[in-house]
Design an enzyme around this catalytic site. Structure first.
Site, short mmCIF file in Angstrom:
data_model
loop_
_atom_site.label_atom_id
_atom_site.label_comp_id
_atom_site.label_asym_id
_atom_site.label_seq_id
_atom_site.Cartn_x
_atom_site.Cartn_y
_atom_site.Cartn_z
N LYS A 1 30.30 -19.32 9.87
CA LYS A 1 29.65 -18.71 11.04
C LYS A 1 28.92 -19.68 11.94
O LYS A 1 28.20 -20.55 11.48
CB LYS A 1 28.64 -17.68 10.56
CG LYS A 1 29.26 -16.53 9.82
CD LYS A 1 28.24 -15.41 9.69
CE LYS A 1 28.30 -14.78 8.32
NZ LYS A 1 27.02 -14.73 7.64
N GLY B 1 20.93 -25.66 1.54
CA GLY B 1 20.01 -25.06 2.52
C GLY B 1 19.01 -26.08 3.03
O GLY B 1 18.75 -26.17 4.24
N ARG C 1 22.58 -30.89 -12.09
CA ARG C 1 21.20 -30.90 -11.58
C ARG C 1 20.23 -31.46 -12.62
O ARG C 1 19.24 -32.09 -12.26
CB ARG C 1 20.77 -29.49 -11.18
CG ARG C 1 21.45 -29.10 -9.89
CD ARG C 1 21.02 -27.74 -9.43
NE ARG C 1 21.50 -27.53 -8.07
CZ ARG C 1 21.63 -26.35 -7.50
NH1 ARG C 1 21.31 -25.27 -8.16
NH2 ARG C 1 22.07 -26.25 -6.27
N GLY D 1 26.41 -27.72 -1.17
CA GLY D 1 27.28 -26.55 -1.09
C GLY D 1 28.75 -26.89 -1.18
O GLY D 1 29.16 -27.75 -1.93
P1 AMP Z 1 29.61 -21.52 4.91
O1 AMP Z 1 29.04 -20.72 3.77
O2 AMP Z 1 29.13 -21.15 6.25
O3 AMP Z 1 29.57 -23.02 4.63
O4 AMP Z 1 31.14 -21.14 4.96
C1 AMP Z 1 32.01 -21.36 3.92
C2 AMP Z 1 33.10 -20.34 3.97
O5 AMP Z 1 33.73 -20.39 5.24
C3 AMP Z 1 34.17 -20.60 2.95
O6 AMP Z 1 34.12 -19.59 2.00
C4 AMP Z 1 35.46 -20.56 3.76
O7 AMP Z 1 36.47 -19.81 3.15
C5 AMP Z 1 35.04 -19.92 5.05
N1 AMP Z 1 35.89 -20.31 6.18
C6 AMP Z 1 36.17 -21.54 6.60
N2 AMP Z 1 37.03 -21.52 7.62
C7 AMP Z 1 37.33 -20.24 7.85
C8 AMP Z 1 38.19 -19.56 8.78
N3 AMP Z 1 38.91 -20.25 9.67
N4 AMP Z 1 38.24 -18.23 8.73
C9 AMP Z 1 37.50 -17.56 7.83
N5 AMP Z 1 36.68 -18.12 6.94
C10 AMP Z 1 36.60 -19.45 6.94
#
Ligand code: AMP
Length: 399
Positions: free
Chosen positions: A199, A379, A38, A356
């Site tokens: 999610k 974000g 950064r 991210g």
């Molecule tokens: P996010 O912070 O929403 O970008 O999500 C990232 C996280 O989603 C990572 O830590 C992954 O391990 C998790 N992730 C991705 N695919 C899956 C899955 N099929 N089941 C559970 N966690 C997941």
């Protein structure tokens, strides 16, 4: 959201005191910077201003000190690293808008820079307190925002100061808004968006907005299973958000209505349980997306899906990617995320990676130089994809 904002080249800076909001929120371990990315990314803007003879006043937040002076969140390591990188002493003020900051700013000669202490040491920063913003602005004659990673927050140093000073963007924000703005407003087509991550609820508005823009929307990662459930598939013990099934159904219909191709996993890598610890070895197998056994969970996209998604990325003219395709922290479950990163690297398309996890994956795999643009803000880039106005950019002067 399309922005046409003035940048540092559109304003006379020579001899002027210029307050520059950077994102120096670097990772630290025992007081040592573990990645100076950064800081390095902020250098073009800082060098330009110093070369033009501005008196440069740098500021940033670090961590979450919540309005108190917390020694471990001091920007001292950043000042030291800036001094090394610029080959010029960058002093750190002992405070943000206090006596020492004022004295050090007053002592600045043309072409010199000083770093103010962590903006979040003041309770007024995150509250965008008008008094604090005014005091900070009073140090300078021009405001430059170059902290894209903080541009989705209306804080005193990211937006409040612009009420008092002519405000323009630096090179980092300029690049973010030109590449991402063009992709969303006037993309080279086919335009493909790839979304992953845990999610659905985190990306509801992103999905909704992208369905009005893209030709193909690809959904992988944990969020895909709620979509598969909405199609009536059994998803075993995979990640599932019951409250969002109707929403996913609506999105499937919206895609059809808008003529958007919606690609979901056709096969998935399953295991009996989530890996614990996350990098634990585990037994997996690949099954069709509509044949997930009741006692198993989907943790990565399968091989057929990898090919399907990679082909879509390779045949696109613009690709935007945000979020991993599986539990990529585990080497056995990283194949989907790696396949997508590789497809983007090999694609001739304009490729844009949200910050991210997906950005980190491209960097770790050595693909970063083959991606058109890796956003410096996770974000902020998501809010951009949602079509939201970013306060740290909206407050800057239009061209
Ligand atoms: P996010 O912070 O929403 O970008 O999500 C990232 C996280 O989603 C990572 O830590 C992954 O391990 C998790 N992730 C991705 N695919 C899956 C899955 N099929 N089941 C559970 N966690 C997941």
């Amino acid at each position: 959201m399309t922005y046409n904002k003035k940048n540092i080249e559109d304003i006379e800076v020579a001899g002027k005191r210029v307050l520059v909001r950077c994102d120096f929120n670097v990772p630290l371990k025992d007081g040592v910077i573990t990645s100076d990315k950064r800081i390095v990314e902020a250098l073009p803007t800082i060098r330009y201003l110093m070369d033009k003879g501005a008196k440069v006043i740098l500021c940033s937040h670090m961590g979450k000190p919540k309005g108190a002076v917390v020694a471990k969140y001091s920007l001292a390591p950043v000042a030291a690293r800036l001094t090394e990188l610029l080959g010029k002493k960058i002093e750190l003020a002992a405070d943000t808008v206090g006596a020492d900051a004022k004295a050090k700013v007053a002592a600045l000669k043309d072409g010199e820079a000083v770093l103010l202490e962590n903006t979040r040491f003041d309770i007024g920063e995150e509250k965008n307190n008008p008094e604090f913003a005014k005091e900070m602005a009073s140090l300078a004659e021009i405001f430059v925002n170059d902290a894209f990673g903080a541009a989705h927050r209306a804080h005193a140093s990211t937006a409040g100061v612009a009420d008092h000073l002519p405000a323009v963007c630096g090179y980092l924000i300029q690049k973010e808004i030109s590449v991402m703005g063009k992709a969303l407003a006037d993309p080279e087509r086919p335009f493909v968006a790839i979304l992953g991550g845990a999610k659905v609820s985190d990306k509801l508005n992103v999905i909704n907005n992208l369905l009005t823009k893209v030709d193909t929307l690809i959904i992988g990662g944990g969020m895909a299973y709620t979509f598969l459930a909405a199609k009536g598939y059994g998803i075993g013990s995979s990640l599932f958000d019951e409250t969002k099934v109707d929403y996913c159904r609506e999105m499937i219909e919206k895609a059809e209505k808008n003529g958007v191709k919606l690609l979901l996993p056709v096969d998935t890598v399953v295991a009996k349980s989530f890996p614990d610890p996350i990098d634990a070895e585990l037994e997996v197998k690949t099954v069709a997306a509509n044949e997930i056994p009741a006692d198993m969970m989907g943790l990565d996209i399968g091989e057929k899906t990898r090919e399907l998604f990679a082909d879509a990325a390779k045949n696109a003219k613009t690709v935007v990617w945000n979020g991993p395709m599986g539990v990529f922290e585990n080497p056995t479950l990283a194949k989907g995320t790696i396949a997508v990163a590789k497809a983007l690297a090999e694609s001739e398309a304009i490729t844009i990676v949200g910050g991210g996890d997906s950005a980190a994956a491209c960097e770790q795999l050595g693909f970063a130089s083959k991606i058109t643009h890796i956003s410096t803000g996770g974000g902020a880039s998501l809010e951009f994809l949602e079509g939201l106005e970013l306060p740290g950019i909206a407050c800057l002067m239009d061209k």
